[in-house]
Design an enzyme around this catalytic site. Structure first.
Site, PDB file in Angstrom:
ATOM      1  N   HIS A   3       4.312 -74.968 -57.526  1.00  0.00           N
ATOM      2  CA  HIS A   3       2.939 -74.482 -57.647  1.00  0.00           C
ATOM      3  C   HIS A   3       2.979 -73.225 -58.507  1.00  0.00           C
ATOM      4  O   HIS A   3       3.847 -72.376 -58.340  1.00  0.00           O
ATOM      5  CB  HIS A   3       2.380 -74.173 -56.258  1.00  0.00           C
ATOM      6  CG  HIS A   3       1.068 -73.452 -56.291  1.00  0.00           C
ATOM      7  ND1 HIS A   3       0.021 -73.867 -57.085  1.00  0.00           N
ATOM      8  CD2 HIS A   3       0.647 -72.332 -55.647  1.00  0.00           C
ATOM      9  CE1 HIS A   3      -0.993 -73.036 -56.910  1.00  0.00           C
ATOM     10  NE2 HIS A   3      -0.638 -72.101 -56.056  1.00  0.00           N
ATOM     11  N   CYS A  50      -3.935 -74.564 -52.086  1.00  0.00           N
ATOM     12  CA  CYS A  50      -2.933 -74.629 -53.164  1.00  0.00           C
ATOM     13  C   CYS A  50      -1.823 -75.632 -52.874  1.00  0.00           C
ATOM     14  O   CYS A  50      -1.137 -76.091 -53.784  1.00  0.00           O
ATOM     15  CB  CYS A  50      -2.339 -73.252 -53.433  1.00  0.00           C
ATOM     16  SG  CYS A  50      -3.562 -72.088 -54.051  1.00  0.00           S
ATOM     17  N   ASN A  76      -3.382 -69.674 -61.873  1.00  0.00           N
ATOM     18  CA  ASN A  76      -3.248 -70.437 -60.629  1.00  0.00           C
ATOM     19  C   ASN A  76      -4.429 -71.403 -60.527  1.00  0.00           C
ATOM     20  O   ASN A  76      -5.566 -70.985 -60.301  1.00  0.00           O
ATOM     21  CB  ASN A  76      -3.235 -69.464 -59.447  1.00  0.00           C
ATOM     22  CG  ASN A  76      -3.057 -70.155 -58.110  1.00  0.00           C
ATOM     23  OD1 ASN A  76      -3.181 -71.374 -58.014  1.00  0.00           O
ATOM     24  ND2 ASN A  76      -2.764 -69.376 -57.087  1.00  0.00           N
TER      25      ASN A  76
HETATM   26  O1  UT7 Z   1      -1.777 -69.900 -54.745  1.00  0.00           O
HETATM   27  C1  UT7 Z   1      -1.972 -69.422 -53.469  1.00  0.00           C
HETATM   28  C2  UT7 Z   1      -1.005 -68.427 -53.147  1.00  0.00           C
HETATM   29  N1  UT7 Z   1      -1.285 -67.175 -53.816  1.00  0.00           N
HETATM   30  C3  UT7 Z   1      -0.269 -66.513 -54.279  1.00  0.00           C
HETATM   31  O2  UT7 Z   1       0.831 -66.985 -54.237  1.00  0.00           O
HETATM   32  C4  UT7 Z   1      -0.496 -65.109 -54.768  1.00  0.00           C
HETATM   33  C5  UT7 Z   1       0.558 -64.258 -54.180  1.00  0.00           C
HETATM   34  N2  UT7 Z   1       0.487 -62.859 -54.543  1.00  0.00           N
HETATM   35  C6  UT7 Z   1       0.695 -62.403 -55.775  1.00  0.00           C
HETATM   36  O3  UT7 Z   1       0.871 -63.141 -56.721  1.00  0.00           O
HETATM   37  C7  UT7 Z   1       0.806 -60.907 -55.952  1.00  0.00           C
HETATM   38  O4  UT7 Z   1       0.826 -60.310 -54.684  1.00  0.00           O
HETATM   39  C8  UT7 Z   1      -0.330 -60.283 -56.813  1.00  0.00           C
HETATM   40  C9  UT7 Z   1      -0.151 -60.677 -58.281  1.00  0.00           C
HETATM   41  C10 UT7 Z   1      -1.654 -60.766 -56.289  1.00  0.00           C
HETATM   42  C11 UT7 Z   1      -0.262 -58.761 -56.716  1.00  0.00           C
HETATM   43  O5  UT7 Z   1       1.015 -58.279 -57.046  1.00  0.00           O
HETATM   44  P1  UT7 Z   1       1.729 -57.203 -56.096  1.00  0.00           P
HETATM   45  O6  UT7 Z   1       2.973 -56.829 -56.776  1.00  0.00           O
HETATM   46  O7  UT7 Z   1       1.883 -57.846 -54.733  1.00  0.00           O
HETATM   47  O8  UT7 Z   1       0.751 -55.996 -56.084  1.00  0.00           O
HETATM   48  P2  UT7 Z   1      -0.077 -55.343 -54.865  1.00  0.00           P
HETATM   49  O9  UT7 Z   1      -1.072 -56.311 -54.306  1.00  0.00           O
HETATM   50  O10 UT7 Z   1       0.903 -54.758 -53.901  1.00  0.00           O
HETATM   51  O11 UT7 Z   1      -0.857 -54.195 -55.624  1.00  0.00           O
HETATM   52  C12 UT7 Z   1      -0.195 -53.178 -56.339  1.00  0.00           C
HETATM   53  C13 UT7 Z   1      -1.234 -52.279 -56.990  1.00  0.00           C
HETATM   54  C14 UT7 Z   1      -2.358 -51.862 -56.055  1.00  0.00           C
HETATM   55  O12 UT7 Z   1      -2.632 -50.511 -56.312  1.00  0.00           O
HETATM   56  P3  UT7 Z   1      -2.093 -49.362 -55.324  1.00  0.00           P
HETATM   57  O13 UT7 Z   1      -2.698 -49.677 -53.995  1.00  0.00           O
HETATM   58  O14 UT7 Z   1      -0.606 -49.506 -55.349  1.00  0.00           O
HETATM   59  O15 UT7 Z   1      -2.605 -48.123 -55.976  1.00  0.00           O
HETATM   60  C15 UT7 Z   1      -3.526 -52.698 -56.514  1.00  0.00           C
HETATM   61  O16 UT7 Z   1      -4.765 -52.056 -56.296  1.00  0.00           O
HETATM   62  O17 UT7 Z   1      -1.866 -52.961 -58.104  1.00  0.00           O
HETATM   63  C16 UT7 Z   1      -3.285 -52.804 -57.992  1.00  0.00           C
HETATM   64  N3  UT7 Z   1      -3.936 -53.951 -58.615  1.00  0.00           N
HETATM   65  C17 UT7 Z   1      -4.235 -53.987 -59.929  1.00  0.00           C
HETATM   66  N4  UT7 Z   1      -4.063 -53.106 -60.932  1.00  0.00           N
HETATM   67  C18 UT7 Z   1      -4.480 -53.468 -62.160  1.00  0.00           C
HETATM   68  C19 UT7 Z   1      -4.306 -55.106 -58.032  1.00  0.00           C
HETATM   69  N5  UT7 Z   1      -4.866 -55.910 -58.969  1.00  0.00           N
HETATM   70  C20 UT7 Z   1      -4.828 -55.252 -60.142  1.00  0.00           C
HETATM   71  C21 UT7 Z   1      -5.252 -55.564 -61.448  1.00  0.00           C
HETATM   72  N6  UT7 Z   1      -5.041 -54.646 -62.431  1.00  0.00           N
HETATM   73  N7  UT7 Z   1      -5.815 -56.742 -61.765  1.00  0.00           N
END
Ligand code: UT7
Length: 323
Positions: free
Chosen positions: A250, A114, A280
């Site tokens: 980005h 990225c 992304n």
């Molecule tokens: O470009 C390269 C760099 N990449 C990035 O910059 C991405 C960086 N990360 C992010 O953008 C965020 O971390 C995400 C958008 C990927 C996730 O957001 P988050 O606020 O960090 O959520 P999380 O990973 O802590 O997950 C929270 C909950 C989890 O459930 P539990 O364990 O709390 O019950 C996940 O299983 O959200 C759940 N979850 C979803 N729920 C519904 C993860 N994906 C989904 C989904 N729909 N698509």
């Protein structure tokens, strides 16, 4: 007097197929609401089955050349930033070179995931300032849809396909921060964080593999590292946040974009945001945002821009340039 790598053309290409968040509700335990609020993404483009990264890259390159009023005869080098080249080799860049009908100069790929476009811009600037090329076509192009695990809701809803391109040209400046062109760059990587974001396949493992990400860990590093690299690059140019007209980040997550702007003390009015429409697109996201930002009338000649990105590696960096 000092040589500067000045942007003289910009363009982009997005595949025709647009996929809204609601499409994922049919096959995954997810909602449009979750994707919007957690990432800011509303839709993304996916390449057609017969469309490859070099196809997208070639179209973006043609648009940038047309914008510059130049032809390939005027170009000395092509750099493509990508992690999703058509083939293991040759490079996507040499494929673009052939498609554009360019029979001189040289072309190669840069792979920093990225952060790839920031690394490619920095390399292009070094080629220009060291006298190895006068005009460089710098392209970011990706088909991340090809490395998605469609059963993994935590990754497959986040990424999209696309390409953007810039033409950089050597021009003489005064050697001050009022010059147009690239004023400073800052590149970083730390391979100890490999397991936070990677593809679990490759040539040596005899498979293409799928993207794997510990999203919340990458998020933490992004918020910490992006404002810092942007401020380091600005400092190297003798500038500070207050001088910035546009952050062109980005486009991974609106919350990372907002957090970085806040840390830099800049309002969202100074940020070009396209994540809602593109998702992304990895190395393509910054040139796409530059091209769309110019089309919208946001980015104008003379504006001070800072671009910043982080991704797999981890690799991250920033480029300060005056448009
Ligand atoms: O470009 C390269 C760099 N990449 C990035 O910059 C991405 C960086 N990360 C992010 O953008 C965020 O971390 C995400 C958008 C990927 C996730 O957001 P988050 O606020 O960090 O959520 P999380 O990973 O802590 O997950 C929270 C909950 C989890 O459930 P539990 O364990 O709390 O019950 C996940 O299983 O959200 C759940 N979850 C979803 N729920 C519904 C993860 N994906 C989904 C989904 N729909 N698509």
């Amino acid at each position: 007097m000092a040589g500067r790598s000045v942007v003289v053309g910009v363009g982009h290409y997005l595949p025709e197929r647009v996929v809204p968040n609601s499409e994922f509700e049919k096959t995954l335990d997810t909602t449009d609401e979750w994707i919007r609020t957690r990432s800011g993404i509303e839709r993304r483009h996916f390449a057609a089955d017969d469309e490859s990264t070099s196809d997208l890259a070639t179209k973006a390159a043609e648009a940038a050349l047309a914008d510059a009023g130049l032809t390939v005869d005027d170009i000395d080098a092509i750099i493509v930033a990508t992690s999703t080249a058509d083939l293991t080799f040759p490079s996507a860049a040499t494929m673009v070179q052939a498609r554009l009908g360019m029979t001189k100069g040289f072309a190669f790929d840069v792979q920093a995931v990225c952060a790839g476009f920031v690394f490619a811009l920095s390399n292009a600037n070094a080629l220009i300032l060291s006298g190895q090329a006068k005009r460089v076509l710098v392209i970011g192009a990706e088909t991340f849809s090809r490395i998605m695990d469609w059963t993994d809701r935590s990754t497959c809803v986040l990424f999209g396909d696309g390409a953007g391109a810039l033409v950089l040209e050597l021009q003489e400046g005064e050697g001050t921060s009022d010059d147009r062109g690239i004023l400073a760059t800052d590149l970083n990587s730390d391979g100890r964080y490999k397991d936070l974001l990677y593809v679990d396949g490759g040539v040596s493992t005899q498979s293409t593999g799928h993207l794997r990400m510990q999203g919340n860990q990458v998020f933490r590093h992004a918020v910490e590292k992006l404002a810092k690299t942007a401020e380091t690059a600005l400092g190297a140019a003798g500038l500070g946040s207050a001088d910035v007209d546009w952050i062109v980040p980005h486009q991974a997550n609106i919350r990372i974009i907002q957090g970085t702007a806040k840390k830099m003390g800049l309002p969202m009015e100074n940020v070009v945001v396209t994540v809602q429409d593109h998702g992304n697109t990895s190395a393509a996201s910054i040139p796409l945002a530059l091209s769309v930002g110019k089309q919208r009338g946001q980015i104008k000649r003379g504006d001070l821009i800072v671009t910043e990105a982080i991704g797999g590696g981890l690799a991250w960096g920033a480029v300060v340039l005056r448009w």
